[in-house]
Design an enzyme around this catalytic site. Structure first.
Site: not given
Ligand code: PAF
Length: 286
Positions: A30, A33, A36-37, A61, A189
């Site tokens: 999402m 970044l 971790g990403h 979500q 977050r």
């Molecule tokens: O983990 C996340 O960042 C989100 O839940 C994902 C897997 C990208 C789905 O929107």
């Protein structure tokens, strides 16, 4: 790195690569970044020829009153970070591209049972939103491999279940949790935390570790261990969500005979809801 915003452009870019025999790894995110990403990108690159990151703050979500509107959106910085890790493509669609008929008209993917407990109980509908968007991303990119962080332990289980149940031919890889020097799991977050809260936040990991140590030492009073962990977190300023000792395979509450355990925790600190987990393997002689 090439950034594309439409499904058609991504498909057009990937088709000739796939035809020439290249394998494709997908890293859904999402955005906003952090390291971790970027470790997910590094791992993806070890498993496929072409890496595609996605950035989409998926409204499906987020529940009412959650942080959809304030979730950090930092596309330019994210592009630079992905570039620095030699990511090949970024797919960054807008909401209309992903949900052209509107949120309410979107076909949803709902993974039963596992979606309703723990984070699913605290955030009703959350995992249906996750499974729906990830299923769409799998359909769009048709990756050979997809990489997700193990911090979202339950999410990873939901996604694996969804791919198995819907016969989606993708190899799903979990990446170890990336942490700061104090053990706090990296999360977009964490940006909601003040300096003082960042210091307190490390208690979440420490409490997981203490509980794991007590289990390893033979303490099997699951209810008491959970409650004392919750109290410790509250003493450090957290508000309760859940702290549960579960069986790894189905995330149901562990009993005193289970050996393959995972401790799952979620708690609120200031404006942030933090999650973390720790697997605990007890030896069968205990
Ligand atoms: O983990 C996340 O960042 C989100 O839940 C994902 C897997 C990208 C789905 O929107």
């Amino acid at each position: 790195m090439i950034t594309v915003h439409s499904i058609q452009a991504l498909r057009a870019a990937l088709a000739p690569l796939r035809q020439s025999g290249k394998t494709i790894a997908l890293v859904p995110t999402m955005g906003n970044l952090h390291d971790g990403h970027l470790q997910l990108i590094d791992l993806a690159k070890q498993h496929a020829d072409i890496t595609v990151a996605t950035i989409f703050v998926n409204p499906l979500q987020f529940g009412a009153g959650e942080d959809l509107d304030t979730y950090p959106r930092t596309l330019t910085e994210d592009q630079a970070k992905l570039n620095s890790r030699d990511c090949d493509f970024l797919f960054a669609p807008n909401e209309v591209e992903m949900y052209p008929n509107g949120r309410a008209q979107q076909t949803e993917v709902s993974v039963p049972a596992i979606s309703d407990i723990h984070c699913g109980a605290s955030r009703p509908g959350h995992f249906t939103g996750v499974a729906t968007v990830v299923c769409k991303l799998f359909g769009i990119a048709q990756p050979d491999v997809a990489v997700f962080g193990e911090k979202d332990y339950q999410q990873l289980k939901v996604i694996r279940q969804m791919a198995t149940d819907l016969c989606i031919p993708v190899n799903i890889i979990g990446a170890p949790i990336a942490r700061n020097k104090d053990g706090l799991a990296l999360s977009s977050r964490n940006g909601y935390l003040s300096e003082q809260e960042i210091q307190l936040a490390k208690t979440l990991r420490a409490t997981l570790q203490q509980t794991a140590d007590l289990l390893q030492q033979g303490n099997r009073n699951i209810a008491e261990l959970q409650e004392s962990a919750q109290q410790q977190l509250e003493q450090h300023g957290f508000k309760r969500d859940y702290f549960v000792i579960c069986r790894q395979h189905d995330l149901q509450p562990a009993d005193s005979t289970d050996k393959n355990l995972v401790i799952l925790a979620a708690a609120h600190l200031g404006a942030a809801r933090l999650i973390d987990n720790l697997e605990v393997l007890l030896s069968s002689s205990e």
